[in-house]
Design an enzyme around this catalytic site. Structure first.
Site, PDB file in Angstrom:
ATOM      1  N   GLY A  83     -57.443  43.357  26.118  1.00  0.00           N
ATOM      2  CA  GLY A  83     -56.410  42.530  25.905  1.00  0.00           C
ATOM      3  C   GLY A  83     -55.130  43.355  26.126  1.00  0.00           C
ATOM      4  N   ALA A  99     -49.982  33.430  19.075  1.00  0.00           N
ATOM      5  CA  ALA A  99     -51.224  33.412  18.351  1.00  0.00           C
ATOM      6  C   ALA A  99     -51.386  35.006  17.785  1.00  0.00           C
ATOM      7  CB  ALA A  99     -52.462  32.960  18.989  1.00  0.00           C
ATOM      8  N   GLY A 100     -50.510  35.902  17.911  1.00  0.00           N
ATOM      9  CA  GLY A 100     -50.874  37.282  17.556  1.00  0.00           C
ATOM     10  C   GLY A 100     -51.938  37.905  18.058  1.00  0.00           C
ATOM     11  N   HIS A 115     -49.567  38.023  21.471  1.00  0.00           N
ATOM     12  CA  HIS A 115     -49.710  36.773  21.961  1.00  0.00           C
ATOM     13  C   HIS A 115     -48.354  36.084  21.435  1.00  0.00           C
ATOM     14  CE1 HIS A 115     -50.594  32.678  22.657  1.00  0.00           C
ATOM     15  NE2 HIS A 115     -51.255  33.177  23.761  1.00  0.00           N
ATOM     16  N   PRO A 116     -47.702  35.317  22.282  1.00  0.00           N
ATOM     17  CA  PRO A 116     -46.446  34.910  21.784  1.00  0.00           C
ATOM     18  C   PRO A 116     -46.503  34.042  20.633  1.00  0.00           C
ATOM     19  CG  PRO A 116     -46.580  34.675  24.118  1.00  0.00           C
ATOM     20  CD  PRO A 116     -47.837  35.282  23.845  1.00  0.00           C
ATOM     21  N   HIS A 173     -52.390  35.605   2.122  1.00  0.00           N
ATOM     22  CA  HIS A 173     -53.484  36.347   2.513  1.00  0.00           C
ATOM     23  C   HIS A 173     -53.123  37.327   3.575  1.00  0.00           C
ATOM     24  CE1 HIS A 173     -57.529  37.378   3.776  1.00  0.00           C
ATOM     25  NE2 HIS A 173     -58.110  37.071   2.692  1.00  0.00           N
ATOM     26  N   ARG A 186     -51.326  44.952  25.452  1.00  0.00           N
ATOM     27  CA  ARG A 186     -50.750  45.935  24.355  1.00  0.00           C
ATOM     28  C   ARG A 186     -49.347  45.332  23.875  1.00  0.00           C
ATOM     29  NH1 ARG A 186     -51.445  52.364  25.406  1.00  0.00           N
ATOM     30  NH2 ARG A 186     -50.120  52.221  23.504  1.00  0.00           N
TER      31      ARG A 186
END
Length: 334
Positions: free
Chosen positions: A161, A169-170, A166-167, A80, A163
């Site tokens: 947030g 969690a994306g 997240h290390p 997915h 640019r």
């Protein structure tokens, strides 16, 4: 304000992790977890929850906190499309809530979680601030790996947030939309190319049915005796415009052109009662009892493991009755 939310999480194989994420939702009082579905091929889990806006957003924040800790997107793979550990969070109005209510809620929640988790947030569907982000597929373009490379580019920056991804969690897409039915049809074939061709022809973007998104995948279900099956995976964005029976008929007719039958279909999450009643009307089950009409509808589309509890209204009613009976039980004295 009574709302529904259907967060999609990029984990469908480590069921112990999925259990812990579900527990984070149910740990919030007055939130009803109506359904949860995990798929190993897609490596994805879908939670369906309902309640008032305050408890629901608190539960979603707890879910995000768990996903940030438990899921590493650099190690994730699955059929997915996805951009993050909690890939998408839609808000859907129920009862007297309006679309305007959930648009405002989605935007406020997106800003809130971007600040708390230092997480890039993209607004989509009715909550989108830009026309090119109304379609979730456009937000997900390139998926996690592509967005990781493009997020600093003009036009790909998040609405809220940092640019940068997240290390672990994306990123996450947060939106407001009408009720969406996630619906899959399994072919009696392992020809994934056929499923992809059918998906291209049946979806709106290919000139097919309006308000329908579709793609073709392979699914492996050895526990059901199917090492590999081809699947047409779809989202009905408005079942009043394109009903379930029409989707089933269209996919069936296209499969028959290649000499292939449809094996079964499945719901990911729940569907409103009106969606089943539309099928019953189509097959002429008009004089039967309501339960018989619903069963006839499920039989027509060969719905896997049909239960009346797959119907949103019945699941919510049962959850409320269960909560009422628990709260009415006498508490032990000191």
């Amino acid at each position: 304000m009574l709302i529904e939310s259907v967060p999609n999480v990029s984990e469908g194989r480590r069921l112990d992790v999925v259990d812990r994420l579900a527990n984070r939702i149910t740990s919030v009082e007055d939130v009803f977890l109506l359904d949860r579905t995990s798929d190993a091929s897609h490596n994805r889990s879908v939670f369906t929850m309902a309640g008032e806006d305050g408890p629901v957003t608190d539960a979603l924040e707890r879910l995000l906190g768990g996903a940030v800790h438990e899921i590493d997107m650099d190690a994730h793979d699955g059929e997915h499309p996805r951009i993050g550990a909690v890939d998408v969070i839609p808000f859907i109005p129920l009862a007297s809530s309006s679309m305007e209510d959930v648009i405002e809620l989605a935007r406020a929640f997106g800003e809130r979680i971007a600040m708390r988790f230092e997480l890039p947030v993209y607004l989509y569907a009715r909550a989108a601030l830009r026309a090119d982000r109304e379609r979730l597929a456009d937000v997900r373009r390139g998926q996690y790996e592509g967005l990781k490379l493009e997020i600093e580019q003009n036009g790909r920056e998040p609405d809220f947030g940092p640019r940068r991804m997240h290390p672990s969690a994306g990123a996450v897409a947060v939106g407001a939309r009408p009720f969406l039915i996630a619906y899959n049809i399994n072919l009696d074939s392992d020809d994934v190319d056929l499923a992809k061709r059918i998906a291209r022809r049946v979806r709106e973007s290919g000139g097919g049915l309006p308000k329908l998104q579709a793609n073709g995948f392979e699914v492996r279900e050895p526990e059901r005796g199917h090492p590999l099956r081809a699947q047409v995976s779809m989202n009905l964005l408005d079942f009043g415009v394109t009903p379930l029976w029409l989707v089933w008929d269209a996919v069936r007719d296209l499969a028959v052109e290649d000499g292939v039958r449809l094996a079964e279909s499945e719901l990911i999450g729940l569907a409103p009662q009106a969606a089943f009643e539309s099928i019953a009307d189509h097959v002429g089950a008009t004089d039967a009892s309501l339960d018989a009409r619903l069963a006839a509808a499920a039989n027509y589309i060969r719905l896997r493991d049909y239960s009346p509890m797959q119907i949103l209204e019945r699941r919510l009613e049962a959850a409320r009755e269960s909560a009422t009976s628990i709260s009415a039980e006498p508490r032990p004295g000191k």
